[in-house]
Scaffold this active site. Sequence first.
Site, PDB file in Angstrom:
ATOM      1  NE  ARG A 173       8.377   1.084  -0.794  1.00  0.00           N
ATOM      2  CZ  ARG A 173       8.163   0.858  -2.121  1.00  0.00           C
ATOM      3  NH1 ARG A 173       8.730  -0.483  -2.360  1.00  0.00           N
ATOM      4  NH2 ARG A 173       7.868   1.477  -3.253  1.00  0.00           N
ATOM      5  CG  ASN A 193       5.096  -0.564  -0.213  1.00  0.00           C
ATOM      6  OD1 ASN A 193       5.523   0.113   0.761  1.00  0.00           O
ATOM      7  ND2 ASN A 193       4.954   0.257  -1.246  1.00  0.00           N
TER       8      ASN A 193
END
Length: 90
Positions: A18, A36
Site C-alpha cells: 500500500r 487492504n
Amino acid sequence: MKNYKIIVFGTVQGVGFRYTTKAIADNMGIKGIVRNQSDGTVYIEAQGNSLLLSQFISSIKAPKNPFAKVTKIDVSEIPVKTYNDFSVTY
C-alpha cells in the site's frame, strides 16, 4: 478524468504494498485511496487522466518492492469522486 476501481491479487498484504502504491501515485499525481481487504487483496481507487492511469497500473503490476508479488489485477471504471490526495485507508 477517469476513476478506476482496482483489485490487486497476490502477495500484497503485510509487505508494504500500500505504501509503495501511495508513493507511485503521489509521484504521478494520481488521486484516490488504497486499503487492504479481508480476503487478502488490496483495493485501490485511482483517479487521473487515461494515460497516467495506464502508467500507474503498469507500475503497480511490477512494484519496486522486493517483498510484493502481484499475480492478477482487475480494473473497472467507477464514477469520478473528489479526492484531495492519494491516501492509505484502513
